[in-house]
Scaffold this motif. Structure first.
Motif, PDB file in Angstrom:
ATOM      1  N   LYS A 196      -5.583   2.618   8.322  1.00  0.00           N
ATOM      2  CA  LYS A 196      -4.391   2.120   7.229  1.00  0.00           C
ATOM      3  C   LYS A 196      -3.697   0.874   7.805  1.00  0.00           C
ATOM      4  O   LYS A 196      -3.541  -0.045   6.945  1.00  0.00           O
ATOM      5  N   GLY A 197      -3.369   0.786   8.961  1.00  0.00           N
ATOM      6  CA  GLY A 197      -2.651  -0.522   9.513  1.00  0.00           C
ATOM      7  C   GLY A 197      -3.521  -1.725   9.238  1.00  0.00           C
ATOM      8  O   GLY A 197      -3.125  -2.726   9.161  1.00  0.00           O
ATOM      9  N   THR A 198      -4.756  -1.412   9.617  1.00  0.00           N
ATOM     10  CA  THR A 198      -5.596  -2.896   9.672  1.00  0.00           C
ATOM     11  C   THR A 198      -5.925  -3.148   8.265  1.00  0.00           C
ATOM     12  O   THR A 198      -5.864  -4.325   8.026  1.00  0.00           O
ATOM     13  N   TRP A 199      -6.050  -2.221   7.278  1.00  0.00           N
ATOM     14  CA  TRP A 199      -6.255  -2.765   5.741  1.00  0.00           C
ATOM     15  C   TRP A 199      -4.863  -3.343   5.313  1.00  0.00           C
ATOM     16  O   TRP A 199      -5.088  -4.168   4.540  1.00  0.00           O
ATOM     17  N   GLU A 200      -3.862  -2.513   5.672  1.00  0.00           N
ATOM     18  CA  GLU A 200      -2.525  -3.180   5.160  1.00  0.00           C
ATOM     19  C   GLU A 200      -2.316  -4.595   5.918  1.00  0.00           C
ATOM     20  O   GLU A 200      -1.649  -5.578   5.297  1.00  0.00           O
ATOM     21  N   PHE A 201      -2.591  -4.866   7.238  1.00  0.00           N
ATOM     22  CA  PHE A 201      -2.622  -6.233   7.729  1.00  0.00           C
ATOM     23  C   PHE A 201      -3.329  -7.311   6.841  1.00  0.00           C
ATOM     24  O   PHE A 201      -3.062  -8.334   6.842  1.00  0.00           O
TER      25      PHE A 201
END
Length: 199
Positions: free
Chosen positions: A152-157
């Motif tokens: 989730k954090g990577t795609w939001e990044f």
């Protein structure tokens, strides 16, 4: 008409895979709601982008046209992304990590240019992402091994809008460990259908 990219990050054959069963139910409902959408499937087991590891030897070609830019451009071309992501040793599969290593590229999927200090700008800002995840242990047993938070954090990044991930946890402990994928996933069918309708 939208384009949906489906990424298979599971090493388990589909007929024995809980995450594949989740994806099957999700996509079945998605197709009912979006019958004209184009669905593109990537099986990372069979692609260089999933099996090529970043090393000293591969560094100079890692983000080349075949291994990297091809898939970065694909992400820029599609509207939606469905990620099938079981946990392996407290993380995503190696091939899903390889894929992310290929597409997480400065000035292509994110940028520090014009960002405030300590921040970045994601460049995949038209992309919607749905994560379907499984793990053997119940949720919270290993808080340091949270592959869903990583995804989730990577795609939001990278700028994507990530829908609430769906995690099926505890599949390797009883009572779920004694059941078939269809039986296990039946407990969250309504969640999958609801998510597919909104996606």
């Amino acid at each position: 008409m939208s384009k949906l990219l489906v990424i298979n990050g599971s090493v388990i054959p589909s007929d024995k895979s809980n995450s594949h069963e989740m994806a099957r139910i999700f996509l079945e409902e998605y197709k009912k709601v979006n019958p004209n959408d184009e669905i593109i499937e990537l099986d990372l087991n069979k692609l260089v982008v999933g099996t090529n590891v970043l090393t000293t030897e591969t560094f100079s070609t890692y983000w080349g046209e075949e291994e990297g830019m091809k898939y970065i451009n694909q992400l820029k071309d599609v509207d939606k992304l469905l990620v099938i992501a079981p946990m392996y040793n407290f993380h995503v599969s190696g091939m899903l990590k390889n894929y992310i290593d290929h597409v997480a590229l400065a000035n292509q999927t994110f940028s520090y240019k014009y960002a405030t200090k300590g921040a970045s700008i994601g460049l995949l800002d038209k992309l919607k992402v749905q994560i379907l995840a499984t793990q053997g242990a119940p949720k919270g047993w290993y808080p340091w091994g949270d592959h869903v938070a990583y995804l989730k954090g990577t795609w939001e990044f990278m700028g994507a809008k990530v829908a609430e991930p769906i995690l099926l946890a505890g599949v390797k402990v009883e009572p779920l460990s004694t059941q078939s994928p269809k039986e296990i996933v039946s407990s969250i069918t309504s969640d999958l259908i609801a998510a597919a309708k909104k996606f």
